[in-house]
Design a protein around this motif. Structure first.
Motif, PDB file in Angstrom:
ATOM      1  N   GLY A  19       0.824  -1.208   0.000  1.00 47.11           N
ATOM      2  CA  GLY A  19       0.000   0.000   0.000  1.00 47.11           C
ATOM      3  C   GLY A  19       0.859   1.259   0.000  1.00 47.11           C
ATOM      4  N   SER A  20       1.943   1.224   0.762  1.00 49.61           N
ATOM      5  CA  SER A  20       2.843   2.374   0.784  1.00 49.61           C
ATOM      6  C   SER A  20       3.529   2.543  -0.570  1.00 49.61           C
ATOM      7  N   ALA A  21       3.976   1.425  -1.112  1.00 50.89           N
ATOM      8  CA  ALA A  21       4.747   1.495  -2.365  1.00 50.89           C
ATOM      9  C   ALA A  21       3.862   1.880  -3.553  1.00 50.89           C
ATOM     10  N   VAL A  22       2.708   1.217  -3.666  1.00 46.47           N
ATOM     11  CA  VAL A  22       1.835   1.529  -4.800  1.00 46.47           C
ATOM     12  C   VAL A  22       1.166   2.866  -4.533  1.00 46.47           C
ATOM     13  N   GLY A  23       1.442   3.818  -5.394  1.00 44.99           N
ATOM     14  CA  GLY A  23       0.877   5.143  -5.161  1.00 44.99           C
ATOM     15  C   GLY A  23       0.816   5.921  -6.456  1.00 44.99           C
ATOM     16  N   LEU A  24       0.794   7.229  -6.316  1.00 41.56           N
ATOM     17  CA  LEU A  24       0.741   8.073  -7.501  1.00 41.56           C
ATOM     18  C   LEU A  24       1.932   7.792  -8.402  1.00 41.56           C
ATOM     19  N   GLY A  25       3.026   7.379  -7.786  1.00 39.21           N
ATOM     20  CA  GLY A  25       4.218   7.036  -8.567  1.00 39.21           C
ATOM     21  C   GLY A  25       3.932   5.960  -9.601  1.00 39.21           C
ATOM     22  N   ASN A  26       3.129   4.984  -9.233  1.00 40.78           N
ATOM     23  CA  ASN A  26       2.827   3.888 -10.157  1.00 40.78           C
ATOM     24  C   ASN A  26       1.856   4.311 -11.249  1.00 40.78           C
ATOM     25  N   LEU A  27       0.827   5.057 -10.827  1.00 41.21           N
ATOM     26  CA  LEU A  27      -0.263   5.331 -11.762  1.00 41.21           C
ATOM     27  C   LEU A  27      -0.087   6.636 -12.517  1.00 41.21           C
ATOM     28  N   PHE A 102       3.730  17.915  -0.750  1.00 41.78           N
ATOM     29  CA  PHE A 102       3.213  18.076  -2.124  1.00 41.78           C
ATOM     30  C   PHE A 102       2.368  16.877  -2.542  1.00 41.78           C
ATOM     31  N   TYR A 103       2.656  15.709  -1.936  1.00 38.97           N
ATOM     32  CA  TYR A 103       1.869  14.510  -2.270  1.00 38.97           C
ATOM     33  C   TYR A 103       0.405  14.715  -1.886  1.00 38.97           C
ATOM     34  N   SER A 104       0.195  15.398  -0.742  1.00 45.43           N
ATOM     35  CA  SER A 104      -1.176  15.609  -0.289  1.00 45.43           C
ATOM     36  C   SER A 104      -1.926  16.534  -1.243  1.00 45.43           C
ATOM     37  N   PHE A 226      13.249   4.333  -6.827  1.00 47.04           N
ATOM     38  CA  PHE A 226      13.399   4.813  -5.450  1.00 47.04           C
ATOM     39  C   PHE A 226      12.075   5.305  -4.894  1.00 47.04           C
ATOM     40  N   PHE A 227      11.464   6.189  -5.682  1.00 52.57           N
ATOM     41  CA  PHE A 227      10.222   6.824  -5.242  1.00 52.57           C
ATOM     42  C   PHE A 227       9.102   5.801  -5.160  1.00 52.57           C
ATOM     43  N   SER A 228       9.020   4.967  -6.178  1.00 55.10           N
ATOM     44  CA  SER A 228       7.913   4.021  -6.245  1.00 55.10           C
ATOM     45  C   SER A 228       7.970   3.003  -5.104  1.00 55.10           C
ATOM     46  N   LEU A 229       9.178   2.622  -4.714  1.00 57.29           N
ATOM     47  CA  LEU A 229       9.290   1.639  -3.641  1.00 57.29           C
ATOM     48  C   LEU A 229       9.348   2.307  -2.260  1.00 57.29           C
ATOM     49  N   SER A 230       9.070   3.596  -2.218  1.00 54.59           N
ATOM     50  CA  SER A 230       9.057   4.349  -0.958  1.00 54.59           C
ATOM     51  C   SER A 230      10.373   4.249  -0.194  1.00 54.59           C
ATOM     52  N   LEU A 231      11.488   4.228  -0.940  1.00 54.59           N
ATOM     53  CA  LEU A 231      12.771   4.064  -0.254  1.00 54.59           C
ATOM     54  C   LEU A 231      13.344   5.412   0.172  1.00 54.59           C
ATOM     55  N   GLY A 232      14.090   5.391   1.252  1.00 51.40           N
ATOM     56  CA  GLY A 232      14.825   6.586   1.658  1.00 51.40           C
ATOM     57  C   GLY A 232      13.988   7.617   2.386  1.00 51.40           C
ATOM     58  N   ALA A 233      12.730   7.302   2.690  1.00 53.08           N
ATOM     59  CA  ALA A 233      11.911   8.282   3.401  1.00 53.08           C
ATOM     60  C   ALA A 233      11.489   7.757   4.768  1.00 53.08           C
ATOM     61  N   GLY A 234      12.031   6.619   5.157  1.00 58.14           N
ATOM     62  CA  GLY A 234      11.749   6.102   6.495  1.00 58.14           C
ATOM     63  C   GLY A 234      10.447   5.316   6.617  1.00 58.14           C
ATOM     64  N   THR A 235       9.674   5.256   5.531  1.00 57.61           N
ATOM     65  CA  THR A 235       8.388   4.561   5.673  1.00 57.61           C
ATOM     66  C   THR A 235       8.582   3.045   5.806  1.00 57.61           C
ATOM     67  N   ILE A 236       9.493   2.509   4.995  1.00 59.24           N
ATOM     68  CA  ILE A 236       9.718   1.063   5.075  1.00 59.24           C
ATOM     69  C   ILE A 236      10.315   0.708   6.437  1.00 59.24           C
ATOM     70  N   THR A 320      -3.148   5.269   0.724  1.00 53.24           N
ATOM     71  CA  THR A 320      -2.352   4.263   1.447  1.00 53.24           C
ATOM     72  C   THR A 320      -0.869   4.660   1.501  1.00 53.24           C
ATOM     73  N   SER A 321      -0.400   5.408   0.497  1.00 60.05           N
ATOM     74  CA  SER A 321       0.983   5.893   0.555  1.00 60.05           C
ATOM     75  C   SER A 321       1.079   7.037   1.554  1.00 60.05           C
ATOM     76  N   SER A 322       0.047   7.861   1.527  1.00 59.59           N
ATOM     77  CA  SER A 322       0.055   9.014   2.410  1.00 59.59           C
ATOM     78  C   SER A 322       0.052   8.594   3.889  1.00 59.59           C
ATOM     79  N   SER A 324       1.354   5.957   5.111  1.00 61.29           N
ATOM     80  CA  SER A 324       2.679   5.448   5.474  1.00 61.29           C
ATOM     81  C   SER A 324       3.647   6.604   5.707  1.00 61.29           C
ATOM     82  N   LEU A 325       3.475   7.666   4.922  1.00 59.32           N
ATOM     83  CA  LEU A 325       4.348   8.833   5.107  1.00 59.32           C
ATOM     84  C   LEU A 325       4.051   9.516   6.432  1.00 59.32           C
ATOM     85  N   MET A 326       2.769   9.598   6.774  1.00 55.73           N
ATOM     86  CA  MET A 326       2.430  10.287   8.018  1.00 55.73           C
ATOM     87  C   MET A 326       2.881   9.479   9.242  1.00 55.73           C
TER      88      MET A 326
HETATM   89  N1  PFF Z   1       5.730   5.009  -3.280  1.00 52.81           N
HETATM   90  C1  PFF Z   1       4.775   6.069  -3.377  1.00 52.81           C
HETATM   91  C2  PFF Z   1       4.316   6.189  -4.806  1.00 52.81           C
HETATM   92  O1  PFF Z   1       4.767   5.445  -5.675  1.00 52.81           O
HETATM   93  O2  PFF Z   1       3.477   7.034  -5.073  1.00 52.81           O
HETATM   94  C3  PFF Z   1       5.305   7.392  -2.903  1.00 52.81           C
HETATM   95  C4  PFF Z   1       6.047   7.348  -1.623  1.00 52.81           C
HETATM   96  C5  PFF Z   1       5.445   6.874  -0.480  1.00 52.81           C
HETATM   97  C6  PFF Z   1       7.365   7.738  -1.588  1.00 52.81           C
HETATM   98  C7  PFF Z   1       6.145   6.789   0.697  1.00 52.81           C
HETATM   99  C8  PFF Z   1       8.085   7.666  -0.429  1.00 52.81           C
HETATM  100  C9  PFF Z   1       7.473   7.186   0.688  1.00 52.81           C
HETATM  101  F1  PFF Z   1       8.144   7.110   1.779  1.00 52.81           F
END
Ligand code: PFF
Length: 450
Positions: A19-27, A102-104, A226-236, A320-322, A324-326
């Motif tokens: 849910g965190s990974a699949v987000g606006l990045g994918n679609l 900006f995601y919000s 990187f972005f799509s897998l939510s890496l580097g932002a602490g969510t994982i 679902t991504s949002s 995870s970020l929060m």
């Molecule tokens: N992975 C999310 C997307 O593909 O839209 C965006 C994202 C979520 C990036 C969580 C970073 C993060 F920590």
């Protein structure tokens, strides 16, 4: 501060992570990047990068999160007491907050378009009038009030889920949203296949053409992965801290990577055939989902139903991504500042919303304000993707490779030696973490900066 929550089982952890990974990045981003970077050639490069660089990086976040069972800051206090490695935690909180700012806003747009599609709003616009659709989008995002209200609503929904905590909030929500999204996207792919001339879209997605591939393609694929897998932002890392000690984190990571990649490709299969069938250019930029698709939906058989399904998917993916970020700043505030969850959510909500409003207004009335030549919105995007996430990711692989060390890495990956098999695979991943990943991430960082 009460007992720490856990995901109830492997499935719960997996749906939350996917849910965190699949987000606006994918679609929203993946399809237009594929469109701009040579179709299948981009997808092949993307998959290689995901497997060779991103999966090992995800393992680092998993190991640090699950081993410490702490928020992103406390994790390094536990694993490297008395050191300054917890700067990684600070960077992670900064990343999560800037991304969500900006995601919000874009999340708010998805909500607005969902509402519009539910009212069959796209059909009211002159059929085939592309300019009308781009006008509607532009008028909406630049207007001062409406996008703010939608950003507010989007953040309120995010906060509402996070208040209920890991089990009853995040896990429960992901458990029903993710399957619905999957069924709906498969439905749209099937619909797309029936459109006249759609095969050109599939050919475009799956026939590799390496003639346009260059260094920039590789960089684009890396950034996107990187972005799509939510890496580097602490969510994982934060989610991993809620995974039970007896779960297999290698499997969960592989499942997350697979789920995210499959979803991105499904999104491509849903969108590209329709784009080709309708005869528009695949290399549309960010306007693809908010301008081109509504226009297509308004002109296609069953378009209004498909539009509703598409914007439900987009909205679920964003929410679902949002959440995870929060959860990153929320876990930090609960554990480091001893706040109650409700207070932590409120503090995060108010701060992120304030930044989100500024981002949103920078599309319109604050459009003239530039930071280093970028609009505020683009600046936040730039700072999070190119600075915080990359430096955070770089420091993290260095931490795991050179400070935490191989023995601890393997110990966590195998649950203290209780899981057997794939020893060579762990050696391989550790080699990448120690030598290849730092070099690759450093190269991305400096190239993006230049
Ligand atoms: N992975 C999310 C997307 O593909 O839209 C965006 C994202 C979520 C990036 C969580 C970073 C993060 F920590």
């Amino acid at each position: 501060m009460g007992e720490r929550d856990n995901f109830s089982n492997r499935f719960g952890a997996l749906v939350a992570l996917i849910g965190s990974a699949v987000g606006l990045g994918n679609l929203w981003r993946f399809p237009y990047l594929v469109g701009r970077n040579g179709g299948a050639a981009f997808i092949i490069i993307y998959i290689c990068i995901v497997l060779v660089i991103c999966l090992p990086l995800m393992l680092c976040e998993m190991v640090v999160g699950r081993r410490s069972k702490s928020n992103v800051f406390g994790a390094f206090r536990k694993l490297a007491p008395g050191s300054h490695w917890n700067i990684i935690g600070i960077l992670a909180v900064l990343s999560a907050v800037t991304i969500l700012s900006f995601y919000s806003v874009v999340g708010g747009w998805t909500l607005a378009y969902l509402v519009k599609s539910l009212g069959f709003g796209f059909h009211a616009v002159a059929k085939g009038d592309g300019a009308a659709f781009s006008g509607i989008f532009k008028d909406f995002v630049t207007s001062p009030v409406q996008p703010l209200l939608y950003t507010l609503a989007f953040m309120a929904i995010t906060g509402f889920v996070v208040i209920f905590g890991v089990n009853r909030g995040i896990e429960k929500t992901s458990k029903w949203m993710m399957p619905i999204m999957l069924v709906m996207i498969v439905g749209i792919v099937i619909w797309s296949m029936t459109l006249p001339g759609s095969s050109a879209g599939f050919r475009y997605l799956f026939k590799p053409d390496f003639s346009h591939v260059g260094w920039n393609t590789v960089l684009a694929a890396l950034g996107q992965a990187f972005f799509s897998l939510s890496l580097g932002a602490g969510t994982i890392m934060t989610y991993a801290s809620y995974i039970r000690k007896d779960e297999n984190i290698l499997r969960i990571s592989a499942g997350t990577v697979l789920g995210d990649t499959v979803f991105a490709i499904l999104a491509g299969c849903a969108i590209m055939p329709a784009v080709f069938s309708y005869g528009v250019s695949p290399a549309q930029g960010p306007g693809l989902v908010f301008v081109v698709l509504p226009n297509i939906f308004a002109n296609m058989p069953m378009g209004s139903i498909i539009a509703i399904m598409f914007f439900i998917i987009l909205f679920f993916a964003a929410i679902t991504s949002s959440i995870s970020l929060m959860e990153v700043p929320v876990a930090f505030l609960i554990e480091e500042c001893h706040m109650k969850r409700k207070t932590a959510v409120l503090v995060s909500f108010v701060s992120i919303l304030a930044l989100g409003c500024v981002c949103s207004l920078s599309q319109g009335v604050l459009g003239g304000v530039k930071i280093f030549g970028k609009s505020i919105f683009d600046f936040f995007d730039f700072m999070s993707a190119n600075i915080f996430m990359t430096i955070g990711g770089l420091l993290l692989v260095i931490f795991v490779g050179w400070k935490l060390g191989k023995a601890a890495f393997k110990d966590e990956m195998t649950n203290g030696g209780r899981l057997h098999g794939a020893n060579w695979l762990l050696d391989f991943f550790f080699f990448i973490i120690k030598f290849a990943a730092p070099a690759v991430i450093a190269v991305i960082f400096f190239t993006n900066l230049i």
